[in-house]
Design a protein around this motif. Structure first.
Motif, short mmCIF file in Angstrom:
data_model
loop_
_atom_site.label_atom_id
_atom_site.label_comp_id
_atom_site.label_asym_id
_atom_site.label_seq_id
_atom_site.Cartn_x
_atom_site.Cartn_y
_atom_site.Cartn_z
N SER A 45 1.86 -5.65 -51.70
CA SER A 45 0.63 -5.60 -51.64
C SER A 45 -0.26 -6.27 -50.15
CB SER A 45 0.03 -6.32 -52.96
OG SER A 45 0.29 -7.28 -52.77
N LYS A 46 0.11 -6.77 -49.89
CA LYS A 46 0.15 -7.72 -48.65
C LYS A 46 0.90 -7.15 -47.42
CE LYS A 46 -2.66 -10.69 -50.81
NZ LYS A 46 -4.10 -10.57 -50.55
N SER A 47 0.00 -7.00 -46.10
CA SER A 47 0.93 -6.79 -45.06
C SER A 47 1.30 -8.20 -44.72
CB SER A 47 -1.08 -6.81 -43.76
OG SER A 47 -1.14 -7.82 -43.67
N ASN A 48 2.21 -7.81 -43.50
CA ASN A 48 3.39 -9.05 -43.12
C ASN A 48 2.69 -10.11 -42.30
OD1 ASN A 48 4.80 -7.58 -44.02
ND2 ASN A 48 6.14 -6.83 -42.06
N MET A 49 1.43 -9.89 -42.15
CA MET A 49 0.59 -10.75 -41.20
C MET A 49 -0.05 -12.42 -42.61
SD MET A 49 1.34 -10.78 -38.18
CE MET A 49 -0.33 -11.50 -37.46
N SER A 50 -0.06 -11.03 -43.58
CA SER A 50 -0.96 -12.31 -44.29
C SER A 50 0.20 -13.03 -46.06
CB SER A 50 -2.11 -10.92 -45.64
OG SER A 50 -1.61 -10.17 -46.30
N LEU A 51 1.50 -12.94 -45.32
CA LEU A 51 2.32 -13.40 -46.39
C LEU A 51 1.97 -14.90 -45.49
CD1 LEU A 51 5.69 -11.27 -45.88
CD2 LEU A 51 3.36 -11.57 -47.86
N PRO A 52 2.67 -15.67 -47.28
CA PRO A 52 2.80 -17.45 -46.58
C PRO A 52 3.41 -17.48 -45.64
CG PRO A 52 3.64 -16.68 -48.99
CD PRO A 52 2.79 -15.81 -48.56
N PRO A 53 3.45 -18.87 -44.92
CA PRO A 53 4.61 -19.48 -43.89
C PRO A 53 6.53 -18.98 -44.41
CG PRO A 53 3.26 -21.38 -44.34
CD PRO A 53 2.04 -20.15 -44.64
N THR A 54 6.96 -19.65 -43.69
CA THR A 54 8.50 -19.69 -44.59
C THR A 54 8.71 -21.39 -44.08
OG1 THR A 54 9.10 -20.26 -41.94
CG2 THR A 54 9.46 -18.28 -43.13
N SER A 55 8.89 -22.20 -44.73
CA SER A 55 9.33 -23.74 -45.84
C SER A 55 9.07 -24.26 -44.09
CB SER A 55 10.00 -23.73 -46.13
OG SER A 55 11.63 -23.48 -46.27
N ASP A 56 10.26 -23.85 -43.21
CA ASP A 56 10.99 -24.47 -41.64
C ASP A 56 9.49 -23.95 -41.20
OD1 ASP A 56 12.61 -24.60 -39.95
OD2 ASP A 56 12.06 -22.61 -38.76
N SER A 57 8.60 -22.86 -40.75
CA SER A 57 7.47 -22.61 -39.88
C SER A 57 7.06 -23.63 -40.24
CB SER A 57 7.12 -21.69 -39.71
OG SER A 57 6.38 -20.80 -40.70
N LEU A 58 6.13 -23.82 -41.42
CA LEU A 58 5.59 -24.46 -42.54
C LEU A 58 5.62 -26.06 -42.15
CD1 LEU A 58 2.72 -25.69 -43.75
CD2 LEU A 58 4.68 -24.79 -46.12
N LEU A 59 7.05 -26.14 -42.13
CA LEU A 59 7.51 -27.99 -41.89
C LEU A 59 7.42 -28.53 -40.59
CD1 LEU A 59 8.69 -30.44 -42.52
CD2 LEU A 59 11.60 -29.23 -41.85
N GLN A 60 7.65 -27.34 -39.41
CA GLN A 60 7.42 -28.01 -38.51
C GLN A 60 5.01 -27.88 -37.52
OE1 GLN A 60 9.63 -28.09 -35.73
NE2 GLN A 60 10.75 -27.91 -37.16
N HIS A 61 5.31 -27.27 -38.70
CA HIS A 61 3.40 -27.35 -38.36
C HIS A 61 2.84 -29.09 -38.79
CE1 HIS A 61 -1.17 -26.31 -37.98
NE2 HIS A 61 -1.37 -26.80 -39.02
N ILE A 62 3.61 -29.19 -40.37
CA ILE A 62 2.75 -30.26 -40.46
C ILE A 62 3.44 -31.67 -40.28
CG2 ILE A 62 4.18 -31.90 -42.79
CD1 ILE A 62 4.31 -29.55 -44.49
#
Length: 175
Positions: A45-62
């Motif tokens: 129902s969503k495009s790839n660009m509107s998916l939540p981040p992976t836990s790995d990329s979220l951790l790097q952002h945090i």
């Protein structure tokens, strides 16, 4: 955030819970951002660009946000002794600092093999879902990764038993 250059696991879990709540798809909701990403991917129902981040990329952002907050908290200290940002969501390449976006692949290999774009043969650039996800176009894409594709896969697969036989399952790939 920013109390220490190292971020504690409890803070990471709380931030992930917040991000997960932004993408909740049911009353119960998924247990991790990776599960939310998977459920939303499967629903298509969503495009790839509107998916939540992976836990790995979220951790790097945090890690990057925590490091920046740590620096800001030290802004009034006249002589600062800050650790290198490398390892806190940042990396050096050729003496230039870059964000370290991910340490793992964006999805399992079997999912990446299924990703394909709907680009015309000469427009695999900005709107190409393969290119936007850091993937090369393949024969499964509408552009078929032919010579006109601007994001081709560097490997070509061929039938190793008999190139004329279409029903053989034995394929080899070469650069």
């Amino acid at each position: 955030m920013g109390q220490s250059v190292d971020i504690d696991e409890n803070t990471v879990q709380n931030i992930e819970a917040f991000v997960r709540s932004l993408y909740a798809i049911s009353a119960k909701g998924p247990a991790t951002v990776d599960e939310a990403r998977y459920v939303m991917f499967c629903q298509k129902s969503k495009s790839n660009m509107s998916l939540p981040p992976t836990s790995d990329s979220l951790l790097q952002h945090i890690k990057r946000a925590n490091y920046q907050t740590y620096v800001w908290r030290k802004a009034l200290v006249p002589t600062q002794r800050l650790p290198s940002p490398e390892g806190y969501g940042w990396k050096f390449e050729d003496n230039t600092l870059f964000p370290h976006l991910m340490t793992k692949p964006p999805a399992p290999a079997c999912i990446l093999e299924l990703t394909n774009c709907k680009c015309s043969k000469s427009s695999c650039t900005q709107n190409c879902s393969c290119s936007n996800n850091g993937l090369a176009c393949t024969e499964a894409c509408k552009c078929m990764a032919d010579e006109k594709c601007r994001n081709p896969n560097k490997m070509h697969c061929y039938n190793s038993e008999n190139e004329d036989s279409e029903d053989s399952d034995s394929y080899e790939c070469a650069d």
